[in-house]
Design a protein around this motif. Structure first.
Motif, PDB file in Angstrom:
ATOM      1  N   UNK A 103       0.820  -1.222   0.000  1.00 15.47           N
ATOM      2  CA  UNK A 103       0.000   0.000   0.000  1.00 15.47           C
ATOM      3  C   UNK A 103       0.846   1.261   0.000  1.00 15.47           C
ATOM      4  N   UNK A 104       2.143   1.135   0.257  1.00 17.33           N
ATOM      5  CA  UNK A 104       3.006   2.318   0.288  1.00 17.33           C
ATOM      6  C   UNK A 104       3.276   2.787  -1.137  1.00 17.33           C
ATOM      7  N   UNK A 105       2.884   4.005  -1.445  1.00 19.96           N
ATOM      8  CA  UNK A 105       3.069   4.535  -2.797  1.00 19.96           C
ATOM      9  C   UNK A 105       3.930   5.791  -2.833  1.00 19.96           C
ATOM     10  N   UNK A 106       4.209   6.357  -1.666  1.00 23.02           N
ATOM     11  CA  UNK A 106       5.007   7.573  -1.668  1.00 23.02           C
ATOM     12  C   UNK A 106       5.497   7.918  -0.286  1.00 23.02           C
ATOM     13  N   UNK A 107       6.393   8.897  -0.221  1.00 19.29           N
ATOM     14  CA  UNK A 107       6.887   9.420   1.054  1.00 19.29           C
ATOM     15  C   UNK A 107       6.918  10.943   0.977  1.00 19.29           C
ATOM     16  N   UNK A 108       6.905  11.558   2.148  1.00 19.78           N
ATOM     17  CA  UNK A 108       7.066  13.014   2.204  1.00 19.78           C
ATOM     18  C   UNK A 108       7.691  13.393   3.539  1.00 19.78           C
ATOM     19  N   UNK A 109       8.141  14.623   3.596  1.00 22.89           N
ATOM     20  CA  UNK A 109       8.729  15.190   4.807  1.00 22.89           C
ATOM     21  C   UNK A 109       8.163  16.596   4.967  1.00 22.89           C
ATOM     22  N   UNK A 132      14.389   7.142  -2.986  1.00 22.72           N
ATOM     23  CA  UNK A 132      12.947   7.129  -3.264  1.00 22.72           C
ATOM     24  C   UNK A 132      12.707   6.783  -4.731  1.00 22.72           C
ATOM     25  N   UNK A 133      13.485   7.384  -5.607  1.00 23.12           N
ATOM     26  CA  UNK A 133      13.361   7.103  -7.036  1.00 23.12           C
ATOM     27  C   UNK A 133      13.624   5.628  -7.328  1.00 23.12           C
ATOM     28  N   UNK A 134      14.681   5.091  -6.749  1.00 21.60           N
ATOM     29  CA  UNK A 134      15.033   3.686  -6.995  1.00 21.60           C
ATOM     30  C   UNK A 134      13.982   2.732  -6.431  1.00 21.60           C
ATOM     31  N   UNK A 135      13.279   3.167  -5.386  1.00 18.25           N
ATOM     32  CA  UNK A 135      12.246   2.332  -4.780  1.00 18.25           C
ATOM     33  C   UNK A 135      10.945   2.347  -5.584  1.00 18.25           C
ATOM     34  N   UNK A 136      10.870   3.199  -6.594  1.00 18.78           N
ATOM     35  CA  UNK A 136       9.671   3.274  -7.416  1.00 18.78           C
ATOM     36  C   UNK A 136       8.508   3.978  -6.739  1.00 18.78           C
ATOM     37  N   UNK A 137       8.816   4.841  -5.769  1.00 28.49           N
ATOM     38  CA  UNK A 137       7.789   5.581  -5.049  1.00 28.49           C
ATOM     39  C   UNK A 137       7.718   7.019  -5.554  1.00 28.49           C
ATOM     40  N   UNK A 138       6.655   7.723  -5.191  1.00 21.40           N
ATOM     41  CA  UNK A 138       6.574   9.147  -5.500  1.00 21.40           C
ATOM     42  C   UNK A 138       7.071   9.928  -4.291  1.00 21.40           C
TER      43      UNK A 138
END
Length: 282
Positions: A103-109, A132-138
């Motif tokens: 369910x994880x699609x992105x991260x933010x700070x 983050x880019x390598x993990x395929x997330x936004x």
């Protein structure tokens, strides 16, 4: 159908929300749990939501992942990882291999809380963005207007990473200021790997005067013109929006601010763009 691309949940017995300071935040100083979310969206067209982190706490994201597995309406999670940590890549990996990590699609700070306007282009942060880019997330940009120049540089350095701009970079609506925000929004939107959330605007103005489409239109028109409807998506910012407007009012306001667009353009803003960015199923 509608996707709400930006909302929060919290349990104050589990975790303090340290950003709630002052009596003006009293309306938010209680638990907001899944039943409250379901009550807020009941009777609306919202059928999927994106749950977004609220504090820089590594324990919050796994909890949100479990919620997303157990609450049918929550289709995706935007969590938090310390991008400046030397093992940021490993931390992302642990979240993705969590039993509910799909369910994880992105991260933010909360970059907006960083005093350094160039925080996003610090070398350690850039290393974290590469992870983050390598993990395929936004990566979601929660920034102040004075941090837009650094965001523009960061976005240009990671053309394969999808960036999502939260709350239109929080323009100074209450002060009536349009520039330099508008010009910098256009510069950011020139990069095709950036998407913008039509969210958080009611709390950027005088709360007592909201919701007011006429006061917000000059800002949303800039965003819609700069990004185009295909790169804009609706977000309620519930329950934070309650400081100025309830859920139904925020949704109706967004509909009014986009009523001049074609049916297909509105479908992108309220449904298609978020489903594509967050990989949501119908």
């Amino acid at each position: 159908m509608t996707v709400d691309s930006h909302h929060h949940l919290w349990d104050l017995d589990v975790r303090d929300q340290t950003w709630m300071t002052g009596p003006e935040m009293d309306r938010l100083r209680r638990d907001f749990l899944p039943p409250d979310l379901l009550a807020a969206i009941k009777g609306s067209s919202v059928d999927r939501t994106v749950l977004v982190q609220t504090v820089p706490d590594p324990d919050e994201t796994p909890e949100m992942l479990v919620l997303a597995e157990t609450v049918d309406k929550i289709g995706a999670v935007v969590g938090w990882v310390d991008l400046t940590a030397r093992n940021a890549r490993e931390r992302l990996g642990r979240l993705q291999t969590h039993p509910s990590g799909g369910r994880l699609r992105g991260v933010r700070h909360q970059v907006e809380d960083e005093p350094d306007p160039d925080w996003l282009i610090r070398p350690d942060v850039q290393t974290g963005l590469a992870a983050v880019e390598d993990a395929g997330l936004v990566y979601e940009l929660l920034i102040r207007p004075d941090q837009l120049p650094a965001a523009i540089k960061a976005v240009g350095r990671f053309p394969q990473l999808t960036f999502v701009l939260d709350h239109c970079a929080k323009p100074a609506i209450a002060e009536g200021e349009l520039e330099p925000w508008a010009g910098q929004i256009r510069a950011l939107a020139a990069f095709p790997n950036v998407v913008c959330k039509l969210s958080g605007l009611v709390t950027g103005d005088d709360w007592a005067r909201q919701p007011d489409a006429d006061r917000l239109r000059r800002y949303t028109d800039v965003v819609l013109e700069a990004f185009g409807p295909a790169r804009v998506m609706f977000g309620s910012d519930w329950p934070v929006c309650l400081l100025a407007a309830d859920y139904a009012e925020v949704l109706q306001l967004a509909e009014r601010l986009t009523e001049h667009l074609t049916r297909g353009e509105r479908r992108a803003i309220f449904d298609g763009t978020a489903r594509q960015v967050y990989g949501l199923t119908s």
